[in-house]
Design an enzyme around this catalytic site. Structure first.
Site, PDB file in Angstrom:
ATOM      1  N   PRO A   1       7.019  -3.234   4.086  1.00  0.00           N
ATOM      2  CA  PRO A   1       8.058  -3.354   2.798  1.00  0.00           C
ATOM      3  C   PRO A   1       8.380  -2.007   2.309  1.00  0.00           C
ATOM      4  O   PRO A   1       7.440  -0.936   2.332  1.00  0.00           O
ATOM      5  CB  PRO A   1       7.314  -3.987   1.729  1.00  0.00           C
ATOM      6  CG  PRO A   1       5.659  -4.062   2.122  1.00  0.00           C
ATOM      7  CD  PRO A   1       5.828  -3.937   3.494  1.00  0.00           C
ATOM      8  N   ASN A   2       9.696  -1.863   1.840  1.00  0.00           N
ATOM      9  CA  ASN A   2      10.396  -0.756   1.347  1.00  0.00           C
ATOM     10  C   ASN A   2      10.524   0.472   2.207  1.00  0.00           C
ATOM     11  O   ASN A   2      11.128   1.545   1.857  1.00  0.00           O
ATOM     12  CB  ASN A   2       9.473  -0.214  -0.019  1.00  0.00           C
ATOM     13  CG  ASN A   2       9.433  -1.166  -0.928  1.00  0.00           C
ATOM     14  OD1 ASN A   2      10.307  -1.714  -1.181  1.00  0.00           O
ATOM     15  ND2 ASN A   2       8.017  -1.572  -1.278  1.00  0.00           N
TER      16      ASN A   2
ATOM     17  N   ARG B   1      14.393   6.913  -0.654  1.00  0.00           N
ATOM     18  CA  ARG B   1      12.993   6.298  -1.361  1.00  0.00           C
ATOM     19  C   ARG B   1      12.137   7.657  -1.606  1.00  0.00           C
ATOM     20  O   ARG B   1      11.654   8.089  -0.468  1.00  0.00           O
ATOM     21  CB  ARG B   1      12.365   5.459  -0.643  1.00  0.00           C
ATOM     22  CG  ARG B   1      11.102   4.857  -1.042  1.00  0.00           C
ATOM     23  CD  ARG B   1      10.321   4.074  -0.048  1.00  0.00           C
ATOM     24  NE  ARG B   1       9.055   3.627  -0.966  1.00  0.00           N
ATOM     25  CZ  ARG B   1       7.853   3.302  -0.138  1.00  0.00           C
ATOM     26  NH1 ARG B   1       8.005   2.897   1.227  1.00  0.00           N
ATOM     27  NH2 ARG B   1       6.878   2.826  -0.790  1.00  0.00           N
TER      28      ARG B   1
ATOM     29  N   TYR C   1       8.638  10.928   1.346  1.00  0.00           N
ATOM     30  CA  TYR C   1       8.523  10.450   2.638  1.00  0.00           C
ATOM     31  C   TYR C   1       9.773  10.853   3.342  1.00  0.00           C
ATOM     32  O   TYR C   1       9.831  10.678   4.481  1.00  0.00           O
ATOM     33  CB  TYR C   1       9.261   9.103   2.292  1.00  0.00           C
ATOM     34  CG  TYR C   1       8.008   8.014   1.596  1.00  0.00           C
ATOM     35  CD1 TYR C   1       6.650   7.944   2.212  1.00  0.00           C
ATOM     36  CD2 TYR C   1       8.119   7.704   0.497  1.00  0.00           C
ATOM     37  CE1 TYR C   1       5.873   7.044   1.752  1.00  0.00           C
ATOM     38  CE2 TYR C   1       6.964   6.912  -0.172  1.00  0.00           C
ATOM     39  CZ  TYR C   1       6.144   6.558   0.529  1.00  0.00           C
ATOM     40  OH  TYR C   1       4.962   5.834  -0.050  1.00  0.00           O
TER      41      TYR C   1
ATOM     42  N   ASN D   1       3.313   0.553  10.748  1.00  0.00           N
ATOM     43  CA  ASN D   1       3.218   1.065   9.373  1.00  0.00           C
ATOM     44  C   ASN D   1       3.240  -0.016   8.321  1.00  0.00           C
ATOM     45  O   ASN D   1       4.215  -0.608   8.007  1.00  0.00           O
ATOM     46  CB  ASN D   1       4.300   1.909   8.966  1.00  0.00           C
ATOM     47  CG  ASN D   1       4.377   2.722   7.783  1.00  0.00           C
ATOM     48  OD1 ASN D   1       3.374   2.353   6.748  1.00  0.00           O
ATOM     49  ND2 ASN D   1       4.868   3.768   7.641  1.00  0.00           N
TER      50      ASN D   1
ATOM     51  N   ALA E   1       2.701  -0.990   1.835  1.00  0.00           N
ATOM     52  CA  ALA E   1       2.113  -1.044   0.733  1.00  0.00           C
ATOM     53  C   ALA E   1       0.960  -2.295   1.263  1.00  0.00           C
ATOM     54  O   ALA E   1      -0.234  -2.267   0.772  1.00  0.00           O
ATOM     55  CB  ALA E   1       2.766  -1.770  -0.416  1.00  0.00           C
TER      56      ALA E   1
ATOM     57  N   GLU F   1      -2.261   2.429  13.604  1.00  0.00           N
ATOM     58  CA  GLU F   1      -1.728   2.310  12.233  1.00  0.00           C
ATOM     59  C   GLU F   1      -1.099   3.773  11.759  1.00  0.00           C
ATOM     60  O   GLU F   1      -1.755   4.821  12.207  1.00  0.00           O
ATOM     61  CB  GLU F   1      -2.999   2.214  11.325  1.00  0.00           C
ATOM     62  CG  GLU F   1      -2.456   2.346   9.764  1.00  0.00           C
ATOM     63  CD  GLU F   1      -3.950   2.284   8.782  1.00  0.00           C
ATOM     64  OE1 GLU F   1      -4.890   2.397   9.299  1.00  0.00           O
ATOM     65  OE2 GLU F   1      -3.604   2.269   7.451  1.00  0.00           O
TER      66      GLU F   1
ATOM     67  N   HIS G   1       1.372   6.118   9.210  1.00  0.00           N
ATOM     68  CA  HIS G   1       1.770   6.320   7.814  1.00  0.00           C
ATOM     69  C   HIS G   1       2.729   7.577   7.853  1.00  0.00           C
ATOM     70  O   HIS G   1       2.148   8.685   8.370  1.00  0.00           O
ATOM     71  CB  HIS G   1       0.852   6.450   6.585  1.00  0.00           C
ATOM     72  CG  HIS G   1      -0.168   5.207   6.597  1.00  0.00           C
ATOM     73  ND1 HIS G   1       0.561   4.090   5.909  1.00  0.00           N
ATOM     74  CD2 HIS G   1      -1.266   4.804   7.069  1.00  0.00           C
ATOM     75  CE1 HIS G   1      -0.507   3.180   6.099  1.00  0.00           C
ATOM     76  NE2 HIS G   1      -1.254   3.547   6.723  1.00  0.00           N
TER      77      HIS G   1
ATOM     78  N   SER H   1       3.462   9.450   4.841  1.00  0.00           N
ATOM     79  CA  SER H   1       2.636  10.428   3.890  1.00  0.00           C
ATOM     80  C   SER H   1       1.169  10.215   4.319  1.00  0.00           C
ATOM     81  O   SER H   1       0.729   9.489   5.264  1.00  0.00           O
ATOM     82  CB  SER H   1       3.066   9.758   2.637  1.00  0.00           C
ATOM     83  OG  SER H   1       2.371   8.613   2.057  1.00  0.00           O
TER      84      SER H   1
ATOM     85  N   ARG I   1      -3.242  10.814  -1.896  1.00  0.00           N
ATOM     86  CA  ARG I   1      -2.181  10.378  -2.974  1.00  0.00           C
ATOM     87  C   ARG I   1      -3.327   9.368  -4.093  1.00  0.00           C
ATOM     88  O   ARG I   1      -4.423   9.660  -4.095  1.00  0.00           O
ATOM     89  CB  ARG I   1      -1.354   9.453  -2.467  1.00  0.00           C
ATOM     90  CG  ARG I   1      -0.311  10.255  -1.509  1.00  0.00           C
ATOM     91  CD  ARG I   1       0.761   9.390  -1.029  1.00  0.00           C
ATOM     92  NE  ARG I   1       1.610   8.927  -1.905  1.00  0.00           N
ATOM     93  CZ  ARG I   1       2.381   7.667  -1.574  1.00  0.00           C
ATOM     94  NH1 ARG I   1       2.654   7.458  -0.291  1.00  0.00           N
ATOM     95  NH2 ARG I   1       3.299   7.215  -2.647  1.00  0.00           N
TER      96      ARG I   1
HETATM   97  C1  DQA Z   1       2.961   4.390   3.361  1.00  0.00           C
HETATM   98  C2  DQA Z   1       1.856   4.676   2.504  1.00  0.00           C
HETATM   99  C3  DQA Z   1       1.759   3.591   1.717  1.00  0.00           C
HETATM  100  O1  DQA Z   1       0.808   3.759   0.556  1.00  0.00           O
HETATM  101  C4  DQA Z   1       3.046   2.941   0.905  1.00  0.00           C
HETATM  102  O2  DQA Z   1       2.765   2.069   0.178  1.00  0.00           O
HETATM  103  C5  DQA Z   1       4.194   2.934   1.770  1.00  0.00           C
HETATM  104  C6  DQA Z   1       4.265   3.785   2.922  1.00  0.00           C
HETATM  105  C7  DQA Z   1       3.570   5.618   4.312  1.00  0.00           C
HETATM  106  O3  DQA Z   1       4.050   5.534   5.352  1.00  0.00           O
HETATM  107  O4  DQA Z   1       3.257   6.717   3.904  1.00  0.00           O
HETATM  108  O5  DQA Z   1       5.039   2.058   1.620  1.00  0.00           O
HETATM  109  O6  DQA Z   1       2.719   3.359   4.289  1.00  0.00           O
END
Ligand code: DQA
Length: 142
Positions: A10-11, A18, A23, A74, A77, A98, A100, A102, A107
């Protein structure tokens, strides 16, 4: 050509606008292009997908399990709270990496827990879009 699924939660469809300080300024389609170029160079065919929906992501993990495909994911959340995504990912027989953009450990505290890391072959975090490139390169060497 070896296939790999690259799944995004998501997102991540909002990348580019964003929280660019966290990011970066690349959009998800920029990242997809980077992944496709890297995949081809490494001899992979990448199936790159994004959803904001937990159930869709679970369905894609089931699909990868049935086809015995490696997955770079990825989970966004979902990483931090979705037992359902973890359970679906735990059924994969090919490697899961996995990623990410960030570095969640640097964080907020709620991001320090990953339900996915324990069932992944490895985790790559904090390198921006390059986290995906590093994941593809790690997969190629497995
Ligand atoms: C994320 C890190 C997660 O904590 C966050 O909720 C995201 C992006 C990243 O790619 O850094 O949506 O997965």
């Amino acid at each position: 050509m070896r296939k790999v699924m690259i799944l995004n939660g998501p997102n991540l469809d909002q990348l580019g606008t964003r929280e660019p300080e966290l990011y970066g300024s690349l959009t998800l389609s920029d990242i997809e292009k980077l992944c496709q170029e890297t995949a081809v160079a490494l001899g992979f065919e990448a199936d790159f997908r994004q959803t904001n929906d937990e159930s869709t992501l679970i369905g894609w993990l089931h699909e990868a399990t049935k086809s015995d495909l490696p997955v770079i994911m990825n989970p966004a959340a979902f990483t931090h709270y979705s037992v359902a995504i973890r359970d679906a990912a735990a059924m994969l027989s090919a490697p899961l990496i996995e990623v990410h953009i960030s570095n969640p450990i640097a964080r907020e505290e709620f991001r320090h827990t990953s339900l996915i890391s324990g069932i992944a072959k490895g985790t790559i975090s904090g390198f921006g879009a390059n986290s995906y490139v590093l994941a593809l390169s790690a997969l190629a060497k497995l």
